[in-house]
Write a protein that holds these residues in place. Sequence first.
Motif, mmCIF file in Angstrom:
data_model
loop_
_atom_site.group_PDB
_atom_site.id
_atom_site.type_symbol
_atom_site.label_atom_id
_atom_site.label_comp_id
_atom_site.label_asym_id
_atom_site.label_seq_id
_atom_site.Cartn_x
_atom_site.Cartn_y
_atom_site.Cartn_z
ATOM 1 N N LEU A 170 -7.139 5.802 -6.567
ATOM 2 C CA LEU A 170 -6.748 6.763 -5.538
ATOM 3 C C LEU A 170 -5.250 6.691 -5.304
ATOM 4 O O LEU A 170 -4.645 5.623 -5.392
ATOM 5 N N ASN A 171 -4.636 7.843 -4.990
ATOM 6 C CA ASN A 171 -3.245 7.886 -4.543
ATOM 7 C C ASN A 171 -3.243 7.870 -3.017
ATOM 8 O O ASN A 171 -3.791 8.785 -2.388
ATOM 9 N N LEU A 172 -2.618 6.869 -2.434
ATOM 10 C CA LEU A 172 -2.649 6.659 -0.988
ATOM 11 C C LEU A 172 -1.228 6.491 -0.460
ATOM 12 O O LEU A 172 -0.427 5.750 -1.047
ATOM 13 N N PHE A 173 -0.925 7.176 0.650
ATOM 14 C CA PHE A 173 0.378 7.036 1.287
ATOM 15 C C PHE A 173 0.128 6.674 2.752
ATOM 16 O O PHE A 173 -0.403 7.481 3.514
ATOM 17 N N PHE A 174 0.502 5.460 3.132
ATOM 18 C CA PHE A 174 0.321 4.985 4.504
ATOM 19 C C PHE A 174 1.639 5.182 5.262
ATOM 20 O O PHE A 174 2.656 4.565 4.918
ATOM 21 N N ALA A 175 1.607 6.027 6.272
ATOM 22 C CA ALA A 175 2.788 6.320 7.095
ATOM 23 C C ALA A 175 2.570 5.660 8.452
ATOM 24 O O ALA A 175 1.804 6.159 9.280
ATOM 25 N N SER A 178 1.463 -3.906 7.001
ATOM 26 C CA SER A 178 1.650 -4.011 5.553
ATOM 27 C C SER A 178 0.768 -5.092 4.937
ATOM 28 O O SER A 178 0.288 -4.938 3.805
ATOM 29 N N ASP A 179 0.517 -6.201 5.665
ATOM 30 C CA ASP A 179 -0.327 -7.260 5.112
ATOM 31 C C ASP A 179 -1.760 -6.770 4.895
ATOM 32 O O ASP A 179 -2.429 -7.196 3.948
ATOM 33 N N ILE A 180 -2.237 -5.884 5.773
ATOM 34 C CA ILE A 180 -3.577 -5.313 5.605
ATOM 35 C C ILE A 180 -3.605 -4.435 4.363
ATOM 36 O O ILE A 180 -4.530 -4.502 3.546
ATOM 37 N N ILE A 181 -2.565 -3.606 4.204
ATOM 38 C CA ILE A 181 -2.518 -2.675 3.081
ATOM 39 C C ILE A 181 -2.432 -3.439 1.756
ATOM 40 O O ILE A 181 -2.961 -2.988 0.735
ATOM 41 N N ASN A 219 -3.206 3.377 -6.357
ATOM 42 C CA ASN A 219 -1.759 3.587 -6.269
ATOM 43 C C ASN A 219 -1.425 3.851 -4.804
ATOM 44 O O ASN A 219 -1.898 4.839 -4.240
ATOM 45 N N TYR A 220 -0.639 2.983 -4.195
ATOM 46 C CA TYR A 220 -0.378 3.191 -2.774
ATOM 47 C C TYR A 220 1.090 2.931 -2.428
ATOM 48 O O TYR A 220 1.797 2.175 -3.091
ATOM 49 N N THR A 221 1.510 3.615 -1.366
ATOM 50 C CA THR A 221 2.823 3.413 -0.758
ATOM 51 C C THR A 221 2.609 3.127 0.719
ATOM 52 O O THR A 221 1.807 3.796 1.373
ATOM 53 N N TYR A 222 3.289 2.121 1.220
ATOM 54 C CA TYR A 222 3.286 1.836 2.661
ATOM 55 C C TYR A 222 4.711 2.003 3.159
ATOM 56 O O TYR A 222 5.623 1.350 2.660
ATOM 57 N N LYS A 223 4.893 2.890 4.142
ATOM 58 C CA LYS A 223 6.233 3.128 4.678
ATOM 59 C C LYS A 223 6.195 2.988 6.190
ATOM 60 O O LYS A 223 5.390 3.625 6.862
ATOM 61 N N LYS A 224 7.079 2.154 6.709
ATOM 62 C CA LYS A 224 7.181 1.952 8.155
ATOM 63 C C LYS A 224 8.192 2.938 8.716
ATOM 64 O O LYS A 224 9.327 3.029 8.249
#
Length: 205
Positions: free
Chosen positions: A27-32, A40-43, A51-56
């Motif tokens: 899956l493509n995932l983007f966490f905003a 971020s530790d959970i992600i 495939n994921y991106t985490y952005k604060k």
Amino acid sequence: TFLICLKNRAHATKRLVKYLNNFKKSLNLFFADGGDIDQSDIIKTLLTHHNYTYKKFEVDKDYFYFANKIKNSLDLIKTKYCCFMDNDDFINFDSVLDQLRFLDENPTFYVSTGKIINFNLINNSKIDDLNELYNQDELVDFSSNFKFLNFSSWEGIHVTEKLFQIFNQIVINKIDNIRNICDALNTSSQVNGKIKFNKKDIFIL
């Protein structure tokens, strides 16, 4: 790409990650993340096939910050299609594949969605108050009668470019009320092109 807008509720994020890890395809995932705690530790516990991106982002002080976070996230998402996923949603990925196929085969449509079933979870073991969230027309075609319908396009597969344009205008116009943001999204989506609602397809729990 699934756009997951976070603001705290870490317990729900943990449950969502566990659910996503049970899905074997990539899956493509983007966490905003617009919360005041870093998730971020959970992600990072997502399995590596996703495939994921985490952005604060800045903390969502109000709904304008929330809309701006969405706009900036969509600007970074490069896939053709995008879908909102709340961290308390359980998306039916078989339905997602059907919606994507439909959009690919019908280029005059800009949004495709299915049934949303609402429920309350009691003690992580019992489900209560099962009901359908919306009862909508199966086809929205603003160009045929120039009449807006009472239709929610928030929960659905969107053409990413069009969704970015909508939220860019929301930010430019400094809309900071959630109802007005939803109205802007729903009316603009109808103007952009046709919308499909599959009443036989459970899309989100």
